[in-house]
Design a protein around this motif. Structure first.
Motif, short mmCIF file in Angstrom:
data_model
loop_
_atom_site.label_atom_id
_atom_site.label_comp_id
_atom_site.label_asym_id
_atom_site.label_seq_id
_atom_site.Cartn_x
_atom_site.Cartn_y
_atom_site.Cartn_z
N TYR A 37 0.83 -1.21 0.00
CA TYR A 37 0.00 0.00 0.00
C TYR A 37 0.87 1.27 0.00
O TYR A 37 0.57 2.23 -0.70
N TYR B 21 -11.17 1.42 4.05
CA TYR B 21 -12.04 0.32 4.47
C TYR B 21 -11.74 -0.15 5.89
O TYR B 21 -12.62 -0.65 6.57
N TYR B 22 -10.48 0.06 6.34
CA TYR B 22 -10.18 -0.34 7.73
C TYR B 22 -11.00 0.51 8.69
O TYR B 22 -11.62 -0.02 9.62
#
Ligand code: FE2
Length: 349
Positions: free
Chosen positions: A175, A231-232
């Motif tokens: 990432y 999304y975390y």
């Protein structure tokens, strides 16, 4: 064909066949060989299984699912080579999808449906992989200790005022490699190096843990700002207990809104190089890009749909609208090796 499968895989597939045997099969005349498709997925089973069942309901094609870590599955595809039973590979991050492309484990396909459903920047120009969901990687901050007016761009995180106040995971994670790769694409390698060189001295601690851990560290007072995937935070907000408590203390700031936009990335899928069920593989990926599948998939994963005509979840909508960096995502894969060199040179552990 099955005899060629490595033994543990036969068991996995046999177990899957047993659990999916009760699914209704349509378009399958008695005595005809069962249509199937073998999926290697780096995504958690519960985040995709209901969609696969729906696909089987609609098409009569049974899906044999093998899940594992992204790196392990890619390794397995390489080792199995032309004996691989896999038809479709699903993984996250354009950097990894590009790796799979470069490793020769995918094949190019042409599909008007996929070209219509998925914007060009979210798919491989050679047709080897297709984005299926989108995530952003904004700056997150503790609401009590940071005024969002102090924030502006990723680049500004190198300012002295952030010394010892930033949490971010390690450079061996794709990432962050893709974030640096996006900077190389827009601003050039020297600017990306200057960013890494300026960011590292501002870190609150030696990089450790995943994105959720950076968000938790904000709540624990270890740091004041972090960089993490949306999304975390979305899944933490949706959950209960401590994670939700933590997430409610966090603000999201969309950086670089006056220039290239906030960095985004995708999860995606490709047809494997030696897919024994190539047509079914294409049908599965096409199904995953349909409006109906997109809505469920994006909601279950707290990701942004890849299509503009599908609404985002309420939780993500609450994080606000933003301008995303719209470079073609395959460029992240192309720049990956250079990004890793830059991070190493800058001492990003
Ligand atoms: Fe992730």
């Amino acid at each position: 064909m099955r005899a060629l499968l490595p033994r543990p895989l036969i068991w996995t597939l046999a177990a899957m066949a047993a659990t999916t045997a009760s699914l209704p099969l349509t378009g399958c005349s008695p005595g005809a060989e069962t249509e199937e498709v073998n999926l290697y997925s780096a995504r958690q089973e519960n985040l995709i299984a209901p969609l696969l069942e729906q696909f089987t309901d609609e098409t009569g094609i049974e899906v044999n699912l093998v899940t594992g870590s992204a790196d392990a599955l890619l390794q397995r595809l390489r080792q199995e080579g032309r004996n691989s039973p896999a038809d479709v590979f699903i993984t996250v991050d354009a950097g990894r999808l590009h790796q799979a492309h470069a490793a020769g484990v995918l094949q190019a396909i042409e599909s008007e449906t996929l070209e219509d459903n998925i914007p060009e920047r979210y798919r491989d120009p050679d047709g080897e992989w297709f984005g299926l969901s989108m995530r952003a990687r904004p700056i997150m901050y503790h609401r009590d200790r940071v005024d969002p007016a102090e924030l502006s761009t990723y680049e500004a995180l190198t300012d002295e005022q952030w010394e010892g106040r930033i949490c971010i995971r390690s450079s061996d994670n794709v990432y962050n490699q893709s974030l640096v790769a996006s900077m190389i694409a827009s601003e050039g390698a020297d600017a990306a190096q200057a960013w890494v060189d300026g960011l590292v001295p501002n870190l609150a601690r030696r990089p450790q843990g995943g994105d959720r851990d950076q968000i938790r560290a904000l709540a624990d007072g270890v740091c004041d700002v972090a960089v993490a995937n949306t999304y975390y935070l979305g899944l933490m907000l949706e959950g209960d207990g401590r994670d939700r408590d933590v997430a409610e203390q966090i603000g999201v700031f969309w950086p670089n809104q006056d220039d290239r936009g906030t960095h985004v990335n995708v999860s995606g899928a490709g047809v494997t190089a030696h897919a024994p069920n190539r047509d079914n593989a294409i049908r599965l990926i096409e199904y995953l890009s349909s409006a109906e599948a997109q809505e469920w998939y994006a909601e279950a994963n707290q990701e942004y749909p890849i299509r503009d005509d599908v609404p985002t979840s309420e939780i993500l909508a609450d994080l606000g609208d933003f301008i995303s960096d719209d470079i073609d995502l395959y460029v992240l894969g192309k720049n990956n090796a250079e990004a890793v060199r830059i991070m190493d040179r800058g001492g990003w552990r």
